[in-house]
Design an enzyme around this catalytic site. Structure first.
Site, mmCIF file in Angstrom:
data_model
loop_
_atom_site.group_PDB
_atom_site.id
_atom_site.type_symbol
_atom_site.label_atom_id
_atom_site.label_comp_id
_atom_site.label_asym_id
_atom_site.label_seq_id
_atom_site.Cartn_x
_atom_site.Cartn_y
_atom_site.Cartn_z
ATOM 1 C CB CYS A 77 29.134 61.404 27.320
ATOM 2 S SG CYS A 77 28.656 60.832 25.667
ATOM 3 C CB CYS A 86 28.697 55.739 30.089
ATOM 4 S SG CYS A 86 30.017 55.127 29.032
ATOM 5 C CB CYS A 177 31.968 57.016 21.701
ATOM 6 S SG CYS A 177 31.804 55.690 22.921
ATOM 7 C CD GLN A 300 37.964 40.028 30.270
ATOM 8 O OE1 GLN A 300 37.217 41.004 30.207
ATOM 9 N NE2 GLN A 300 37.671 38.954 30.982
ATOM 10 C CE1 TYR A 329 31.295 27.648 30.775
ATOM 11 C CE2 TYR A 329 32.589 27.471 32.782
ATOM 12 C CZ TYR A 329 31.448 27.186 32.067
ATOM 13 O OH TYR A 329 30.449 26.430 32.651
ATOM 14 C CB CYS A 426 31.345 39.407 34.006
ATOM 15 S SG CYS A 426 30.335 38.239 33.080
#
Length: 470
Positions: A77, A86, A177, A300, A329, A426
């Site tokens: 990129c 990234c 992107c 997600q 949650y 996460c």
């Protein structure tokens, strides 16, 4: 290794990078100092310049790459290193997986001090670019100037892109992107070109002025596409002109929406959403189950891996069909509705009322009748009276935010004593913190990291906890 100072800046030569930190920086060591080095990866030998120093550690940038790591590759990129996303593009994907698995292992061993006999190798992502289904861009009249670029009176300072890390008022103008598949790039660039052509003002975060504020693009595996243009101080003619341009230029958009947000923050959850063309939602699908995604819905962001993540959670639970399950949650009820056909009943709890309404809608459109959803703060809702009313769960699935579960919630789980807990996280560090308490009654049976976010340091992890029989 040699250390010297140049114009009051400390330079250390020949630092070997031996590990990588949670935030994605390489880790090197001297006799008395741990050094976190931007853009360094394990195996590199580098000369570094210290730009911040504390008692036992320092932060540095690479001055010279003496010997590149075998894990290095070329970043693909043009915005790599300036954009905050990234951060691992310059690391081979196999190495990314290795260090993500290591981060989970280190957290569970160091913080939770548990045995890792149930560890399963990390699940790679099928796609390592163009994997996200949602991106949010910011309009700004304070463009970040690229290296070597000198501002003059004629310099265009308008930008549509991402925030520069640590600079709330500076936006990097994004040309391409690699996170979201086209037509995402065409839409963003087309919107910016139209705005510049017709002199629409970009938002000024300090003065709170400007017509254009944010652009949100959501896609789904069903091929549907949502675009939300967020205006600030635009007049009716400007709004109509922009929205008609987007509708005419990108007719495949199935949900074209706009918002007028004149608050001092970018959140849209308390804002009216106006449907300009098409539906007010798009549809996602997993195993034939449809999920209605609105502009404020949580889903997600990696659809492909989300399916695998939920499959793992379901498989870990080992349902037989007669279980009462609490889904903590629950968000928009994605996991709850995904597992509903395999259990007797699912009770979902979520803090955000709008998400609970989405969860109910998702049950309704799929003719799912064995789910119940409740909104409220988890530590307040999940109490003894709630369990008495709805029944003691056989299985608890919990998927908290990065901060992990509140201590009161962890204590409640210890009181409930469900036979199994499937903990989706996460953040392996906060998961390990919670596990430090839960392990007093539960054994860790299985551990499965999942790579949801290639080219970044982030990793999801699924644990199966089994109640220990006294």
């Amino acid at each position: 290794m040699r250390t010297y100072a140049v114009k009051e800046k400390k330079v250390i030569e020949n630092v070997t990078i031996i590990d990588i930190a949670e935030e994605g920086k390489g880790v090197g060591k001297t006799d008395d100092l741990v050094i976190f080095v931007e853009k360094a990866i394990p195996g590199d030998v580098v000369d570094v310049e210290i730009y911040r120093k504390k008692k036992n550690f320092a932060e540095a940038k690479i001055l010279n790459l003496v010997k590149p790591s075998g894990y290095r590759t070329e970043a693909f990129c043009q915005h790599f290193g300036v954009c905050g996303g990234c951060k691992w593009q310059h690391m081979l994907y196999d190495a990314q997986l290795t260090y993500k698995q290591k981060s989970v292992t280190d957290a569970l061993q160091r913080l939770a001090k548990v045995e890792l006999t149930g560890m399963i190798p990390i699940l790679p992502s099928k796609f390592t670019s163009y994997y996200r289904n949602k991106l949010e861009y910011t309009f700004s009249n304070k463009r970040w100037l690229n290296d070597g670029e000198i501002r003059t009176d004629d310099t265009d300072m308008n930008a549509l892109g991402y925030h520069i890390p640590g600079r709330f008022d500076k936006i990097l103008n994004i040309e391409h992107c690699y996170l979201q598949a086209d037509p995402s790039n065409q839409i963003r660039n087309g919107v910016r070109e139209y705005a510049l052509k017709y002199g629409m003002s970009f938002y000024d975060v300090r003065e709170h002025t400007g017509a254009l504020r944010n652009l949100i693009i959501r896609s789904s595996s069903t091929g549907q596409l949502m675009v939300i243009v967020v205006f600030a101080y635009a007049d009716g003619e400007q709004i109509e002109g922009m929205m008609q341009f987007v509708a005419d230029s990108f007719p495949h958009i199935t949900s074209l929406l706009y918002i007028v947000n004149q608050k001092k923050n970018d959140t849209i959850f308390d804002q009216e959403v106006i449907t300009y063309r098409g539906e007010d939602h798009i549809l996602e699908e997993m195993e034939g189950i449809k999920f209605r995604i609105g502009p404020k819905s949580f889903y997600q962001t990696n659809s492909e891996q989300a399916l695998h993540l939920y499959e793992i959670a379901r498989d870990f639970a080992g349902f037989k069909g007669d279980e009462l399950v609490y889904d903590l949650y629950t968000g928009a009820g994605t996991i709850a509705n995904f597992i509903a056909a395999h259990v007797k009943q699912v009770v979902g709890i979520e803090y955000v009322p709008q998400a609970i309404e989405d969860a109910k809608v998702n049950s309704f459109i799929n003719n799912i009748t064995n789910t119940k959803f409740f909104a409220g703060d988890m530590k307040d809702v999940l109490n003894a009276d709630f369990v008495t009313e709805h029944g003691k769960p056989d299985v608890i699935i919990t998927d908290p935010p990065r901060a992990g579960m509140h201590a009161d919630v962890v204590a409640r789980l210890m009181e409930i004593e469900a036979k199994k807990i499937v903990y989706v996280s996460c953040n392996a560090a906060t998961q390990a913190r919670d596990l430090l308490v839960l392990k007093e009654k539960y054994d860790v049976v299985k551990i499965q990291p999942v790579d949801m976010f290639p080219q970044t340091q982030h990793v999801e992890n699924v644990l199966l906890l089994q109640l220990r029989i006294a």
